[in-house]
Design a protein around this motif. Structure first.
Motif, mmCIF file in Angstrom:
data_model
loop_
_atom_site.group_PDB
_atom_site.id
_atom_site.type_symbol
_atom_site.label_atom_id
_atom_site.label_comp_id
_atom_site.label_asym_id
_atom_site.label_seq_id
_atom_site.Cartn_x
_atom_site.Cartn_y
_atom_site.Cartn_z
ATOM 1 N N ASP A 173 0.607 8.093 6.114
ATOM 2 C CA ASP A 173 0.754 6.647 6.280
ATOM 3 C C ASP A 173 -0.363 6.056 7.135
ATOM 4 O OD1 ASP A 173 2.904 6.207 4.644
ATOM 5 O OD2 ASP A 173 4.409 6.194 6.232
ATOM 6 N N VAL A 174 -0.803 6.795 8.159
ATOM 7 C CA VAL A 174 -1.949 6.343 8.956
ATOM 8 C C VAL A 174 -3.182 6.232 8.056
ATOM 9 C CG1 VAL A 174 -3.556 6.995 10.800
ATOM 10 C CG2 VAL A 174 -1.097 7.228 11.160
ATOM 11 N N LEU A 175 -3.342 7.206 7.162
ATOM 12 C CA LEU A 175 -4.447 7.170 6.203
ATOM 13 C C LEU A 175 -4.325 5.962 5.273
ATOM 14 C CD1 LEU A 175 -6.898 8.591 4.805
ATOM 15 C CD2 LEU A 175 -5.231 9.751 3.360
ATOM 16 N N GLY B 240 -16.893 6.546 3.677
ATOM 17 C CA GLY B 240 -16.547 5.724 2.518
ATOM 18 C C GLY B 240 -15.763 6.482 1.466
ATOM 19 N N ASN B 241 -15.096 7.582 1.881
ATOM 20 C CA ASN B 241 -14.343 8.415 0.933
ATOM 21 C C ASN B 241 -12.838 8.288 1.142
ATOM 22 O OD1 ASN B 241 -16.735 9.453 -0.123
ATOM 23 N ND2 ASN B 241 -16.823 11.086 1.409
ATOM 24 N N LEU B 242 -12.400 7.106 1.574
ATOM 25 C CA LEU B 242 -11.008 6.959 1.974
ATOM 26 C C LEU B 242 -10.122 6.599 0.783
ATOM 27 C CD1 LEU B 242 -9.626 7.298 4.693
ATOM 28 C CD2 LEU B 242 -9.646 4.853 4.958
ATOM 29 N N ASN B 243 -9.548 7.602 0.160
ATOM 30 C CA ASN B 243 -8.558 7.410 -0.898
ATOM 31 C C ASN B 243 -7.179 7.563 -0.267
ATOM 32 O OD1 ASN B 243 -6.647 8.016 -3.006
ATOM 33 N ND2 ASN B 243 -8.367 8.367 -4.374
ATOM 34 N N PRO B 244 -6.281 6.585 -0.443
ATOM 35 C CA PRO B 244 -4.973 6.662 0.222
ATOM 36 C C PRO B 244 -4.147 7.877 -0.158
ATOM 37 C CG PRO B 244 -5.020 4.893 -1.410
ATOM 38 C CD PRO B 244 -6.432 5.353 -1.223
ATOM 39 N N GLU B 245 -4.473 8.505 -1.282
ATOM 40 C CA GLU B 245 -3.713 9.674 -1.715
ATOM 41 C C GLU B 245 -4.439 10.986 -1.430
ATOM 42 O OE1 GLU B 245 -0.669 9.114 -2.472
ATOM 43 O OE2 GLU B 245 -1.107 6.956 -2.371
ATOM 44 N N THR B 246 -5.548 10.922 -0.703
ATOM 45 C CA THR B 246 -6.270 12.145 -0.352
ATOM 46 C C THR B 246 -5.364 13.069 0.464
ATOM 47 O OG1 THR B 246 -8.425 11.040 -0.301
ATOM 48 C CG2 THR B 246 -8.224 13.090 0.936
ATOM 49 N N ALA C 126 0.808 -1.221 0.000
ATOM 50 C CA ALA C 126 0.000 0.000 0.000
ATOM 51 C C ALA C 126 0.842 1.272 0.000
ATOM 52 C CB ALA C 126 -0.922 0.005 1.215
ATOM 53 N N GLY C 127 2.166 1.111 0.020
ATOM 54 C CA GLY C 127 3.038 2.281 -0.020
ATOM 55 C C GLY C 127 3.406 2.848 1.329
ATOM 56 N N VAL C 128 3.076 2.126 2.403
ATOM 57 C CA VAL C 128 3.472 2.558 3.744
ATOM 58 C C VAL C 128 4.907 2.108 3.986
ATOM 59 C CG1 VAL C 128 2.967 2.386 6.214
ATOM 60 C CG2 VAL C 128 1.099 2.363 4.554
ATOM 61 N N ARG C 129 5.717 2.981 4.581
ATOM 62 C CA ARG C 129 7.117 2.622 4.825
ATOM 63 C C ARG C 129 7.210 1.720 6.060
ATOM 64 N NH1 ARG C 129 11.681 6.212 5.147
ATOM 65 N NH2 ARG C 129 12.711 4.476 4.119
ATOM 66 N N VAL C 130 7.422 0.426 5.808
ATOM 67 C CA VAL C 130 7.605 -0.586 6.847
ATOM 68 C C VAL C 130 8.775 -1.471 6.420
ATOM 69 C CG1 VAL C 130 5.176 -0.625 7.568
ATOM 70 C CG2 VAL C 130 5.940 -2.128 5.715
ATOM 71 N N PRO C 131 9.375 -2.217 7.351
ATOM 72 C CA PRO C 131 10.442 -3.148 6.959
ATOM 73 C C PRO C 131 9.911 -4.219 6.008
ATOM 74 C CG PRO C 131 10.425 -2.810 9.336
ATOM 75 C CD PRO C 131 9.165 -2.199 8.815
ATOM 76 N N THR C 132 10.716 -4.592 5.036
ATOM 77 C CA THR C 132 10.329 -5.663 4.110
ATOM 78 C C THR C 132 10.377 -7.000 4.846
ATOM 79 O OG1 THR C 132 11.250 -4.454 2.241
ATOM 80 C CG2 THR C 132 10.890 -6.825 1.950
#
Length: 285
Positions: free
Chosen positions: A155-157, A236-242, A104-110
């Motif tokens: 990232d929380v979004l 229901g309007n949760l776009n990760p890039e909002t 999802a593009g969140v910065r976490v360890p691989t």
């Protein structure tokens, strides 16, 4: 160093070549720096439930899905098999969350896989190649704090957009590398749609992180990202890039007193009718 007992099977299987040193020991796991071929990674060894001090685990496990109905029933009964399954579910939650958030593009360890209670994953390092520090161990300029706080809120979004709330987010489980913050420690991540505690957990996550960054940029303390993000989720309007603003206007509605009174009267009438029916049944007896 002497190889920890829990890591020996990974060496036997060729998944780890060498345990270099312990990195840290926390409330839920001990972490070691290991060598896998030419790559330096970390191995997170989960503690048994009897040794783990993570509080209120039941609140975090609410709503977690278990594919097997037999496993679900055993977990509910608390049998020895059920406890084993609960432990496996707890550990797999972090692996699943890492894969989902990375996509999802969140910065976490691989993540590289979980083997008998040991999670192999990327070692996050700083610009010098040393282990990246936690947020609570660094100082930031006001400009850095504003920039990184914005990154964290986005990232929380993004986490919520894939249905997850971290649940224990603070300056103690975010690392800082050359590019900025990296979120770690996710075994308690909750399903936002299935867990009744999700909203207040998200609010606490946002408040903890905001409080940290507000040390360096005090104006952040008045932001309202948690309300803004959750309102988008509920609508229901949760776009990760909002793009987030950090502002939220409470919707003020005029109370319809007549409607409220009608509801009260209807409830009272229903109660009276129920009592009358019960009395009639008693008289017949």
């Amino acid at each position: 160093m002497k190889t920890p007992k829990r890591l020996q099977p990974l060496i036997d299987e060729g998944l780890v070549d060498e345990v270099l040193r312990p990195l840290m020991s926390g409330k839920e796991a001990a972490v070691y720096v290991v060598r896998c071929g030419e790559a330096i990674r970390c191995a997170k060894v989960y503690k048994d439930a009897s040794q783990r001090s993570f509080k209120k685990a039941v609140q975090y496990q609410e709503g977690r899905k278990v594919r097997s109905s037999r496993r679900a029933r055993a977990m509910e009964k608390g049998s020895s098999f059920g406890r084993e399954q609960a432990e496996e579910s707890w550990q797999n939650a972090e692996v699943d969350a890492l894969y989902k958030l990375s996509d999802a593009g969140v910065r976490v360890p691989t993540p590289y896989g979980c083997y008998d209670g040991v999670l192999l994953m990327e070692l996050i390092v700083d610009e010098d190649g040393d282990v990246a520090p936690r947020l609570n161990d660094i100082q930031l300029t006001a400009e850095q704090a504003r920039r990184d706080h914005k990154t964290m809120m986005q990232d929380v979004l993004r986490m919520l957009a894939v249905g997850l709330v971290h649940g224990d987010l603070s300056e103690f489980n975010v690392l800082q590398d050359q590019q900025g913050p990296v979120i770690i420690d996710l075994p308690q991540a909750v399903d936002a749609a299935a867990n009744n505690n999700a909203q207040w957990m998200l609010t606490r996550d946002v408040d903890n992180i905001t409080q940290y960054y507000a040390q360096f940029a005090p104006e952040l303390a008045s932001s309202q990202y948690a309300k803004e993000i959750w309102a988008l989720f509920e609508a229901g309007n949760l776009n990760p890039e909002t793009p987030l603003t950090g502002t939220f206007i409470e919707e003020e509605r005029e109370v319809d007193l007549n409607a409220v009174l009608d509801e009260i009267n209807a409830a009272f009438t229903e109660m009276q009718d129920r009592k009358a029916r019960q009395q009639a049944e008693n008289d017949e007896d």
